[in-house]
Design a protein around this motif. Structure first.
Motif, PDB file in Angstrom:
ATOM      1  N   TYR A  64       0.889  -1.168   0.000  1.00  0.00           N
ATOM      2  CA  TYR A  64       0.000   0.000   0.000  1.00  0.00           C
ATOM      3  C   TYR A  64       0.921   1.210   0.000  1.00  0.00           C
ATOM      4  O   TYR A  64       1.579   1.494   0.995  1.00  0.00           O
ATOM      5  CB  TYR A  64      -0.879  -0.023   1.241  1.00  0.00           C
ATOM      6  N   THR A  65       0.997   1.921  -1.130  1.00  0.00           N
ATOM      7  CA  THR A  65       2.001   2.978  -1.281  1.00  0.00           C
ATOM      8  C   THR A  65       1.418   4.384  -1.362  1.00  0.00           C
ATOM      9  O   THR A  65       2.164   5.336  -1.590  1.00  0.00           O
ATOM     10  CB  THR A  65       2.848   2.721  -2.541  1.00  0.00           C
ATOM     11  N   VAL A  67       0.882   7.200   0.223  1.00  0.00           N
ATOM     12  CA  VAL A  67       1.401   7.700   1.498  1.00  0.00           C
ATOM     13  C   VAL A  67       0.424   8.641   2.196  1.00  0.00           C
ATOM     14  O   VAL A  67       0.168   8.508   3.402  1.00  0.00           O
ATOM     15  CB  VAL A  67       2.761   8.400   1.278  1.00  0.00           C
ATOM     16  N   ALA A  70      -2.997   6.933   3.235  1.00  0.00           N
ATOM     17  CA  ALA A  70      -2.844   6.016   4.367  1.00  0.00           C
ATOM     18  C   ALA A  70      -3.158   6.690   5.695  1.00  0.00           C
ATOM     19  O   ALA A  70      -3.560   6.025   6.661  1.00  0.00           O
ATOM     20  CB  ALA A  70      -1.432   5.451   4.398  1.00  0.00           C
ATOM     21  N   GLU A  74      -5.853   3.884   7.569  1.00  0.00           N
ATOM     22  CA  GLU A  74      -4.847   3.122   8.308  1.00  0.00           C
ATOM     23  C   GLU A  74      -5.135   1.632   8.303  1.00  0.00           C
ATOM     24  O   GLU A  74      -4.217   0.817   8.228  1.00  0.00           O
ATOM     25  CB  GLU A  74      -4.764   3.633   9.743  1.00  0.00           C
ATOM     26  N   ALA A  77      -4.014   0.112   5.007  1.00  0.00           N
ATOM     27  CA  ALA A  77      -2.549   0.183   4.922  1.00  0.00           C
ATOM     28  C   ALA A  77      -1.921  -0.890   5.806  1.00  0.00           C
ATOM     29  O   ALA A  77      -0.952  -1.558   5.408  1.00  0.00           O
ATOM     30  CB  ALA A  77      -2.066   1.572   5.344  1.00  0.00           C
ATOM     31  N   ASN A  81       0.413  -3.756   4.267  1.00  0.00           N
ATOM     32  CA  ASN A  81       1.831  -3.559   4.582  1.00  0.00           C
ATOM     33  C   ASN A  81       2.328  -4.344   5.784  1.00  0.00           C
ATOM     34  O   ASN A  81       3.529  -4.567   5.923  1.00  0.00           O
ATOM     35  CB  ASN A  81       2.112  -2.070   4.805  1.00  0.00           C
ATOM     36  N   TYR A 106      10.993   5.221   4.658  1.00  0.00           N
ATOM     37  CA  TYR A 106      10.035   5.863   5.560  1.00  0.00           C
ATOM     38  C   TYR A 106      10.011   5.231   6.954  1.00  0.00           C
ATOM     39  O   TYR A 106       9.323   5.742   7.839  1.00  0.00           O
ATOM     40  CB  TYR A 106       8.626   5.814   4.965  1.00  0.00           C
ATOM     41  N   TYR A 128       2.045   5.244   6.762  1.00  0.00           N
ATOM     42  CA  TYR A 128       2.732   4.417   5.770  1.00  0.00           C
ATOM     43  C   TYR A 128       4.019   3.846   6.351  1.00  0.00           C
ATOM     44  O   TYR A 128       4.280   2.635   6.284  1.00  0.00           O
ATOM     45  CB  TYR A 128       3.032   5.244   4.521  1.00  0.00           C
ATOM     46  N   THR A 131       3.340   1.202   9.131  1.00  0.00           N
ATOM     47  CA  THR A 131       2.862  -0.096   8.647  1.00  0.00           C
ATOM     48  C   THR A 131       3.944  -0.846   7.891  1.00  0.00           C
ATOM     49  O   THR A 131       4.022  -2.078   7.969  1.00  0.00           O
ATOM     50  CB  THR A 131       1.612   0.068   7.768  1.00  0.00           C
ATOM     51  N   LYS A 132       4.806  -0.127   7.190  1.00  0.00           N
ATOM     52  CA  LYS A 132       5.913  -0.788   6.503  1.00  0.00           C
ATOM     53  C   LYS A 132       6.921  -1.349   7.515  1.00  0.00           C
ATOM     54  O   LYS A 132       7.466  -2.440   7.320  1.00  0.00           O
ATOM     55  CB  LYS A 132       6.609   0.171   5.536  1.00  0.00           C
TER      56      LYS A 132
END
Length: 293
Positions: A64-65, A67, A70, A74, A77, A81, A106, A128, A131-132
């Motif tokens: 999910y990009t 940004v 997101a 949430e 995302a 992610n 990020y 973002y 979650t990443k």
């Protein structure tokens, strides 16, 4: 070698499919899926797919990009992610498959004064990034045979990205402003795909240096410098009729829903030392700028 690629229609995923389907990789049996073929947020579907195909390597290029979106989305995302990588890593571990996961700059705050190394403290400033980071940790904690590849400022011929946006804006108007106080590394999607393939091949060796790695383009630039380079090349290659001069502005003059890192520079020494992969010159990806139109 059997490889499962998720996010097969994205910027990096499409490059992976093209490269792994080519003649140089005839030894690869590839299963490439997009979200319509495999919803990575569906744990049962992920388990069934991996159990049926039984890959040696899973490369997760799905993400999910969006940004800014997101910040208000949430839940989705997090599902893509965080939970998606978790389900993939767990299922891969059940059959002793390698998990390779694409992550982002990020995960850092962006406040450092020097390029980030892999062991630097993580401190995401956006949904973002949060979650990443959760996706990274899920992979690391559930599958010992893992590579996490952090990269930055991804662009390619497929999908939406900064290069395509600049070229579109350049055809529509001449007054263009871009932030000049955010620094990082543009990274060509094809070079990321080459790196992921190198990791997949290395994973088949007896001893493998698992872990987190940084890979990005070179040299470091600001968004303003990157935009100016794009327009200069477009004009030189006659893709634009006007030589556009980009006006520099500060981050405070261009507010966004999600906070952007001022420093997105990644130190790529570790991947060069351990895997023999070196930061790529992103400028080489603009030999034919028409490919981004």
């Amino acid at each position: 070698m059997k490889i499962l690629v998720t996010g097969a229609k994205g910027q990096v995923g499409s490059q992976l499919v093209e490269k792994l389907s080519g003649g140089i990789n005839t030894h690869v049996e590839l299963l490439a899926v997009d979200r319509h073929l495999l919803d990575i947020t569906d744990e049962l579907a992920v388990n069934a797919c991996i159990e049926r195909f039984r890959p040696d390597v899973v490369i997760n290029a799905a993400a999910y990009t969006a940004v800014d979106r997101a910040e208000q989305d949430e839940l989705n995302a997090k599902r893509v992610n965080h939970l998606g990588p978790l389900y993939l890593a767990v299922a891969a571990n059940k059959i002793k498959a390698t998990m390779i996961h694409v992550s982002t700059d990020y995960v850092f705050s962006g406040d450092a004064k020097v390029p980030y190394i892999e062991s630097d403290t993580v401190d995401p400033q956006s949904v973002y990034g949060e979650t990443k980071l959760a996706g990274e940790q899920a992979v690391i904690n559930t599958n010992p045979q893992h590579f996490v590849l952090r990269t930055s400022w991804v662009f390619g011929e497929t999908g939406a990205n900064f290069v395509k946006t600049m070229l579109r804006i350049g055809r529509e108007r001449s007054d263009i402003r871009v932030v000049c106080d955010q620094f990082g590394s543009p990274t060509y999607a094809g070079d990321i795909a080459d790196t992921l393939i190198a990791m997949a091949k290395r994973s088949m060796e007896h001893e493998c240096p698992w872990g987190i790695y940084h890979f990005s383009g070179s040299p470091y630039v600001s968004w303003h410098e990157f935009a100016q380079y794009i327009f200069d090349e477009a004009y030189a290659q006659r893709c634009l009729n006007t030589h556009i001069k980009v006006k520099p502005i500060t981050t405070s003059e261009y507010p966004t829903a999600a906070k952007r890192p001022l420093n997105s520079r990644l130190n790529c020494t570790k991947i060069a030392t351990n895997l023999g992969v070196y930061a790529s010159d992103w400028r080489l990806a603009f030999k034919d700028i028409k490919a981004y139109l």
